[in-house]
Design a protein around this motif. Structure first.
Motif, PDB file in Angstrom:
ATOM      1  N   SER A 156       0.512   2.878 -10.844  1.00 31.62           N
ATOM      2  CA  SER A 156       0.787   2.097  -9.629  1.00 31.62           C
ATOM      3  C   SER A 156       1.516   0.795  -9.944  1.00 31.62           C
ATOM      4  CB  SER A 156      -0.516   1.799  -8.883  1.00 31.62           C
ATOM      5  OG  SER A 156      -1.253   0.824  -9.583  1.00 31.62           O
TER       6      SER A 156
ATOM      7  N   ARG B 252      -2.460   8.951  -2.310  1.00 33.67           N
ATOM      8  CA  ARG B 252      -3.453   7.911  -2.035  1.00 33.67           C
ATOM      9  C   ARG B 252      -3.150   6.586  -2.723  1.00 33.67           C
ATOM     10  NH1 ARG B 252      -9.190  10.744  -0.912  1.00 33.67           N
ATOM     11  NH2 ARG B 252      -8.317  12.510   0.247  1.00 33.67           N
TER      12      ARG B 252
ATOM     13  N   GLY C 222      -1.251   3.135  -1.030  1.00 32.32           N
ATOM     14  CA  GLY C 222      -2.239   2.064  -0.846  1.00 32.32           C
ATOM     15  C   GLY C 222      -3.508   2.494  -0.151  1.00 32.32           C
TER      16      GLY C 222
ATOM     17  N   SER D 171      -7.853   2.600  -4.183  1.00 28.20           N
ATOM     18  CA  SER D 171      -7.619   1.783  -5.383  1.00 28.20           C
ATOM     19  C   SER D 171      -7.724   2.664  -6.621  1.00 28.20           C
ATOM     20  CB  SER D 171      -8.668   0.689  -5.468  1.00 28.20           C
ATOM     21  OG  SER D 171      -9.929   1.275  -5.712  1.00 28.20           O
TER      22      SER D 171
END
Lengths: 193, 193, 193, 193
Positions: free
Chosen positions: D103, D167, D171, D174
């Motif tokens: 990410s 996912r 966002g 987490s």
DNA sequence: GATGAATGAGATTTCATTCAT
DNA sequence: GATGAATGAAATCTCATTCAT
């Protein structure tokens, strides 16, 4: 599509527009982009640097004619308020201006009057302008009051268009000559006395 | 109940011609063979049984209009010799015939007058015919002798064409009404008195 | 676009569709019509006899996959009601069906799962279907109740997709083998005991 | 306040790379150079000052992702040697690192995982890395010995990829949450007890 | 008297890339 | 360090027309 700004690019763009006008005037909307760019000494993709599509350049030409017509209309209406000649001269002058206008940019004229699929619109605009002028003269007492001025305007515009195609643009008659003839015919009529 | 095989072919050919007229009138020469045959309930190769090419069927329609114009001209000239009305009525009658003629086959008219690339030819023919008629009246003393009858004829034809397009074919005016208006305008002129 | 109905035309259409599937599967949406028609032994315009556009044939393939998925879903749900095996066997059978389904039409599968720009939709549909099935088992007490079955479904589907791409379609594993392995891993977990 | 000329060039190059990443991530390899340079406030030839071709800049982005993956792998392996947690925590930590890594540079991740036509290679690398780690734990007795760790690694990587796409990058979850869920599912399995 | 199937030739448009400055 | 101008090569799609039956 880039945004050219230097000399050569501007020249190319202008050349494309001029040649496109000539091609559309000659062959109608079927004119080929390939012919236009070839005549401009360019390759096909170069066209799309300056115009986003064939339709766009055609529309630009049509709009150019529309704009010129609109300008003429405005100027012409102003003139009519200021001048004070006899009615023959007055009308003749305006007709001459009209013919001059149409002969100044023959390709644009042909496109606007004959090849634009929506040419009925410009025609209607011209008819309206002519009608307004004529109605004023009629109200001033110069013309017979029983004439339907919309009808007259339409006849006049059709004559202008036709004479433009068959005499003015081919160079067979001058704007002045045509104006004189039209005025003579339409105002006096054909009957003796 | 006779030989349907022969008749069917003729019917197909006629259908193609009629539909082609309608399509060419609507869309100009760009009308598509595929649309024409589809509307005729046929397939594309069937078209080429009856007509050798798109150009050929178009030319046939143009010629059909030409032939009708020629017939009109001959009859009209004959008529003009036989009748003995006053000049208004005389001209009006002819104009009315002209408008009737043009409205009788709207598709053919549109093709002949507006879509044929060589429409100048038919126009010239019509102008000549009108001119001949007018010259006779002029020589008979009905019209001003200083009028250039070729010019007048051209104006008259352009008015006829235009009014046909904008009023007659859309059904906004009758042939009789248009004839009356045109005669009134052209013969008497616009000036009061 | 015509409407072919005889044998040869149908064969050509089918050939185009099959080849298109293969090309799209291999090269994505950038696959070229020219390659497709060449492989089909046809010329470019022939393509447009059978399909109105490149987009149309692509969409047809995508829809074909969607329809197959939907059918599978319906049948699969029915099955789940009728069968009464232990949970391992039950899930394994379904997984095997799923893998079999995906390997039956590899090109369609690749298009539907990997090249369709809207592939997220089918995935979501598949996730929903799997989730529904899993929830039932969970409610029947076979699975831990603290598992988020949407999450599990998403993991399962992603495993299926991936194993399809890397093992099933290349022929490295059979549907049965993969089903066994997946069930073993997911149900029992990795931890000893 | 130093030599802006040198810095400007570097800045342009960096800008191009960043924007190219974003465009390739959004539109795949079909992203247009013209869009990239436009977004960078440059002209097309400027692009070729910094990169020899579209392929070259794309490859540079792909390699950037590869390098990052390799770095992660090395660090991760070192970590695994030093740490001494229970197996849950251990794996979870690594997964979290993995998700964080993916990410951190979303565009690069999307390019490396989803748009690179050779994405199978990086995937294989990631699978190998994961597999090595898992094998160690397995040898240490934490996992069932009958599990094919290559298979497990492939499943795990596919889950990571998928959850990243659906996912993590959007966002919705987490890295920590996803790591927890994945560990819970994969280690314990779905079966109750 | 007609059709199913297909084609030749060409039109517009797109895009990565280069030349000259 | 960059730009204005242009191009080569190719892609999709259109349409009149023909072959074989």
């Amino acid at each position: 599509m880039a945004k050219p700004s230097r000399e050569k690019g501007k020249a190319s763009k202008t050349r494309l527009l001029t040649i496109a006008a000539s091609e559309f005037a000659k062959r109608g909307y079927n004119a080929k982009i390939s012919d236009i760019v070839a005549a401009a000494g360019l390759t096909q993709p170069a066209f799309y640097i300056y115009y986003p599509s064939k339709e766009a350049i055609f529309e630009e030409l049509v709009q150019a004619f529309h704009n010129r017509v609109r300008t003429l209309i405005e100027n012409s209406l102003l003139d009519s308020a200021t001048e004070k000649q006899n009615v023959y001269e007055h009308i003749k002058t305006k007709l001459e201006m009209f013919f001059e206008f149409l002969s100044a940019e023959p390709d644009l004229t042909r496109i606007g009057l004959f090849v634009d699929p929506n040419r009925a619109q410009v025609r209607a605009e011209m008819v309206r302008m002519v009608q307004e002028n004529l109605v004023k003269e009629q109200q001033a007492g110069y013309f017979r009051s029983n004439l339907d001025m919309e009808f007259v305007a339409e006849c006049l515009v059709s004559m202008i268009e036709q004479l433009t195609e068959t005499r003015l643009l081919p160079g067979l008659s001058s704007a002045e000559r045509l104006a004189t003839q039209v005025v003579d015919l339409l105002l006096k009529g054909m009957i003796k006395e």
